[in-house]
Structure formats: structure tokens, C-alpha cells
Design a protein around this motif. Structure first.
Motif, PDB file in Angstrom:
ATOM      1  N   THR A 131       0.912  -1.038   0.084  1.00 44.24           N
ATOM      2  CA  THR A 131       0.053  -0.049   0.062  1.00 44.24           C
ATOM      3  C   THR A 131       1.013   0.865   0.132  1.00 44.24           C
ATOM      4  O   THR A 131       2.167   1.099  -0.601  1.00 44.24           O
ATOM      5  CB  THR A 131      -0.941  -0.063   1.179  1.00 44.24           C
ATOM      6  N   GLY A 132       0.468   2.461   0.515  1.00 46.33           N
ATOM      7  CA  GLY A 132       1.266   3.396   0.749  1.00 46.33           C
ATOM      8  C   GLY A 132       0.663   4.997   1.056  1.00 46.33           C
ATOM      9  O   GLY A 132      -0.261   4.658   1.755  1.00 46.33           O
ATOM     10  N   ALA A 133       1.292   5.920   0.536  1.00 41.96           N
ATOM     11  CA  ALA A 133       0.645   7.215   0.830  1.00 41.96           C
ATOM     12  C   ALA A 133       0.699   8.142  -0.505  1.00 41.96           C
ATOM     13  O   ALA A 133       1.274   7.744  -1.469  1.00 41.96           O
ATOM     14  CB  ALA A 133       1.575   8.044   1.795  1.00 41.96           C
ATOM     15  N   THR A 134      -0.481   8.935  -0.539  1.00 47.94           N
ATOM     16  CA  THR A 134      -0.497   9.638  -1.856  1.00 47.94           C
ATOM     17  C   THR A 134      -0.785  11.127  -1.226  1.00 47.94           C
ATOM     18  O   THR A 134      -1.493  11.324  -0.426  1.00 47.94           O
ATOM     19  CB  THR A 134      -1.808   9.340  -2.345  1.00 47.94           C
ATOM     20  N   VAL A 135      -0.190  12.191  -2.013  1.00 47.09           N
ATOM     21  CA  VAL A 135      -0.521  13.507  -1.889  1.00 47.09           C
ATOM     22  C   VAL A 135      -1.129  13.866  -3.201  1.00 47.09           C
ATOM     23  O   VAL A 135      -0.882  13.708  -4.386  1.00 47.09           O
ATOM     24  CB  VAL A 135       0.843  14.556  -1.786  1.00 47.09           C
ATOM     25  N   HIS A 136      -2.399  14.490  -2.976  1.00 49.57           N
ATOM     26  CA  HIS A 136      -3.297  14.725  -4.305  1.00 49.57           C
ATOM     27  C   HIS A 136      -3.861  16.035  -4.084  1.00 49.57           C
ATOM     28  O   HIS A 136      -4.090  16.664  -3.129  1.00 49.57           O
ATOM     29  CB  HIS A 136      -4.093  13.821  -4.606  1.00 49.57           C
ATOM     30  N   ILE A 137      -4.071  16.762  -5.192  1.00 46.42           N
ATOM     31  CA  ILE A 137      -4.947  18.017  -5.117  1.00 46.42           C
ATOM     32  C   ILE A 137      -6.558  17.667  -4.899  1.00 46.42           C
ATOM     33  O   ILE A 137      -6.939  16.651  -5.383  1.00 46.42           O
ATOM     34  CB  ILE A 137      -4.840  18.597  -6.545  1.00 46.42           C
ATOM     35  N   ILE A 138      -7.130  18.083  -4.030  1.00 42.60           N
ATOM     36  CA  ILE A 138      -8.518  18.079  -3.680  1.00 42.60           C
ATOM     37  C   ILE A 138      -9.306  18.321  -4.672  1.00 42.60           C
ATOM     38  O   ILE A 138      -9.322  19.744  -5.189  1.00 42.60           O
ATOM     39  CB  ILE A 138      -8.871  18.502  -2.326  1.00 42.60           C
ATOM     40  N   ASP A 139     -10.339  17.749  -5.184  1.00 46.11           N
ATOM     41  CA  ASP A 139     -11.235  18.245  -6.211  1.00 46.11           C
ATOM     42  C   ASP A 139     -12.678  17.793  -5.559  1.00 46.11           C
ATOM     43  O   ASP A 139     -12.842  17.545  -4.384  1.00 46.11           O
ATOM     44  CB  ASP A 139     -11.101  17.712  -7.534  1.00 46.11           C
ATOM     45  N   GLU A 140     -13.829  17.929  -6.134  1.00 47.60           N
ATOM     46  CA  GLU A 140     -15.140  17.654  -5.771  1.00 47.60           C
ATOM     47  C   GLU A 140     -15.436  16.302  -5.374  1.00 47.60           C
ATOM     48  O   GLU A 140     -16.437  16.026  -4.409  1.00 47.60           O
ATOM     49  CB  GLU A 140     -16.108  18.127  -6.546  1.00 47.60           C
ATOM     50  N   GLY A 141     -14.755  15.433  -5.492  1.00 50.02           N
ATOM     51  CA  GLY A 141     -14.960  14.118  -5.161  1.00 50.02           C
ATOM     52  C   GLY A 141     -14.348  13.664  -3.681  1.00 50.02           C
ATOM     53  O   GLY A 141     -13.727  14.541  -2.970  1.00 50.02           O
ATOM     54  N   VAL A 142     -14.145  12.530  -3.527  1.00 49.02           N
ATOM     55  CA  VAL A 142     -13.555  11.916  -2.217  1.00 49.02           C
ATOM     56  C   VAL A 142     -12.256  11.378  -2.533  1.00 49.02           C
ATOM     57  O   VAL A 142     -12.235  10.226  -2.987  1.00 49.02           O
ATOM     58  CB  VAL A 142     -14.521  10.891  -1.506  1.00 49.02           C
ATOM     59  N   ASP A 143     -11.306  11.973  -2.228  1.00 48.64           N
ATOM     60  CA  ASP A 143      -9.746  11.203  -2.499  1.00 48.64           C
ATOM     61  C   ASP A 143      -9.612  11.213  -4.074  1.00 48.64           C
ATOM     62  O   ASP A 143      -9.145  10.232  -4.550  1.00 48.64           O
ATOM     63  CB  ASP A 143      -9.692  10.141  -1.837  1.00 48.64           C
ATOM     64  N   THR A 144     -10.266  11.904  -5.070  1.00 50.46           N
ATOM     65  CA  THR A 144     -10.310  11.583  -6.481  1.00 50.46           C
ATOM     66  C   THR A 144      -9.399  12.472  -7.094  1.00 50.46           C
ATOM     67  O   THR A 144      -9.494  12.603  -8.362  1.00 50.46           O
ATOM     68  CB  THR A 144     -11.604  11.736  -6.883  1.00 50.46           C
ATOM     69  N   GLY A 145      -8.906  13.582  -6.597  1.00 48.70           N
ATOM     70  CA  GLY A 145      -8.362  14.859  -7.191  1.00 48.70           C
ATOM     71  C   GLY A 145      -6.905  14.460  -7.935  1.00 48.70           C
ATOM     72  O   GLY A 145      -6.258  13.152  -7.659  1.00 48.70           O
ATOM     73  N   PRO A 146      -6.427  15.091  -8.937  1.00 45.39           N
ATOM     74  CA  PRO A 146      -5.090  14.946  -9.312  1.00 45.39           C
ATOM     75  C   PRO A 146      -4.402  14.426  -8.518  1.00 45.39           C
ATOM     76  O   PRO A 146      -3.567  15.126  -7.593  1.00 45.39           O
ATOM     77  CB  PRO A 146      -4.930  16.162 -10.377  1.00 45.39           C
ATOM     78  N   ILE A 147      -3.235  13.226  -8.636  1.00 47.57           N
ATOM     79  CA  ILE A 147      -2.283  12.840  -7.876  1.00 47.57           C
ATOM     80  C   ILE A 147      -0.878  13.705  -8.192  1.00 47.57           C
ATOM     81  O   ILE A 147      -0.875  13.747  -9.426  1.00 47.57           O
ATOM     82  CB  ILE A 147      -2.081  11.371  -8.030  1.00 47.57           C
ATOM     83  N   ILE A 148      -0.602  14.009  -7.207  1.00 52.30           N
ATOM     84  CA  ILE A 148       0.848  14.798  -7.108  1.00 52.30           C
ATOM     85  C   ILE A 148       2.027  13.893  -6.790  1.00 52.30           C
ATOM     86  O   ILE A 148       3.017  13.759  -7.714  1.00 52.30           O
ATOM     87  CB  ILE A 148       1.038  16.050  -6.265  1.00 52.30           C
TER      88      ILE A 148
END
Ligand code: GRF
Length: 195
Positions: A131-148
Motif C-alpha cells: 500500500t502506501g501514501a498519496t499527496v493529491h489535489i482536492i477536487d469535488e470528489g472523495v480522494d479523487t483529485g489529481p495525484i501529485i
């Protein structure tokens, strides 16, 4: 650049940012911390002398009203970047619309796998080996924004949710600090990523 960091819990990611920001050459400063409850992590803001605000959903008649107050509390600091670091609330769409793409979140899974509030437990229950960790931009969804940025973490058969989450967090906070630094220096362009 100036950061507002939002927390709900122990604030280990916030602490890592506060530690990084306290060195003069780091290109970001935490100007305020926001929480949805009397989070333990607010002690880190106190220790570093950073102002904090509390916007508890239970004190409002609707999500929209809570969101408006939260947005007002955030924007009064005119941050260049808002960082959700263990903030366990879904931001109302109008709040996201106002802040994104300078609004990022850290999530303890390799999105799009295991979105939502129980990512670590879900990965374990799924029998995943990584598994792991993700930093992403928040969009209107839940944990669905563009991954950084993402970083993998192996799952040990003996892992419990706690031991796995702690191991993820060691990776997560380093990745979050590095991502904030790269956004501050312009190496990461959030507008491009979210276009
Ligand atoms: C982090 O793993 C974050 O990704 C998740 O909850 C945890 C918060 O930890 N949403 P902390 O409050 O930063 O210690």
C-alpha cells in the motif's frame, strides 16, 4: 509561501511541516492551523506559537454553514496553499471550488486504491501486500483529485492497522514536506496538474 494546515487528529504530518518550516531555508511557513475538533495535534501549533482556529461541524445547522465559516477562517490568512493533513471531513463543493488547486490532501493509500476514511484497514482486509501514501489535489470528489506524488509501503503479514499506519506515516510526512517544498519552489505546478 504561506500555508494553512487542516487537521483532525494527532497531527504528526502537521508536526513534520512545522519542523520543516522552522528552518530559515525552507520556502514555506505555516501561518495558521485549522481543526474540526479539539484535536491533539493542536498542541503542536501551540508549541510552535502558530495561531489556530476551530470550526466544529456540530456547532452549525448545516454542512453549508460549516463550510462557509471554515472557508472564512482559512481565507482570512490569505494562504498560498491549504494542506489537509489528516483532516477527516469532506469539504463542501463551494469551499473546494474557491481553494483548489492550491488545496492538497495526504491519504494513507496508493490512490485510486482504498479511498475514504479507512484506507489502512481496507488494504489490510483486502490482503494487499503493498500500500502506501498519496499527496493529491482536492477536487469535488472523495480522494479523487489529481495525484501529485505517491510512495509505496510494504505490508507485513504481522501488521495490524496501527503498525501499518505508523509505517505509512513515516513515509507520508516526508513526502508531504518534500511536496510542499516543491510546490513552493515551483518545481510542482498545481495549476498545470489540475488543468
Ligand atoms: C494520516 O495518515 C492521514 O493521511 C490520514 O490520517 C492520518 C492523520 O495522521 N487521513 P496525523 O493526524 O497527521 O498524525
Amino acid at each position: 509561501i504561506s500555508l494553512v494546515v487542516l487537521i483532525s487528529g494527532s497531527g504528526s504530518n502537521l508536526r513534520a511541516l512545522l519542523e520543516a518550516c522552522s528552518s530559515p531555508e525552507f520556502p514555506a511557513r505555516v501561518v495558521a492551523v485549522g481543526a474540526d475538533n479539539e484535536a491533539d495535534g493542536l498542541a503542536h501549533a501551540e508549541e510552535y506559537g502558530i495561531p489556530y482556529f476551530l470550526v466544529d461541524p456540530r456547532a452549525f445547522h448545516s454542512r453549508e454553514e460549516w463550510g462557509r465559516e471554515l472557508l472564512a477562517q482559512i481565507t482570512q490568512w490569505t494562504p498560498d496553499l491549504v494542506v489537509s493533513a489528516g483532516f477527516m471531513r469532506i469539504l463542501p463543493a463551494d469551499v473546494v471550488a474557491r481553494l483548489t488547486p492550491r488545496l492538497i490532501n495526504t491519504h494513507p493509500a496508493l490512490l485510486p486504491r482504498y479511498p475514504g476514511a479507512h484506507a489502512v484497514r481496507d488494504a489490510l482486509a483486502d490482503g494487499a501486500t503493498v500500500t502506501g501514501a498519496t499527496v493529491h489535489i482536492i477536487d469535488e470528489g472523495v480522494d479523487t483529485g489529481p495525484i501529485i506524488r505517491q510512495h509505496a509501503v510494504d505490508i507485513d503479514p504481522a501488521d495490524t492497522e496501527h503498525t501499518l499506519h505508523e509505517r505509512i506515516k513515516t513515509v507520508e510526512r516526508d513526502m508531504l514536506v518534500a511536496t510542499v517544498r516543491d510546490i513552493a519552489t515551483g518545481q510542482i505546478n498545481l495549476e498545470e496538474l489540475s488543468a
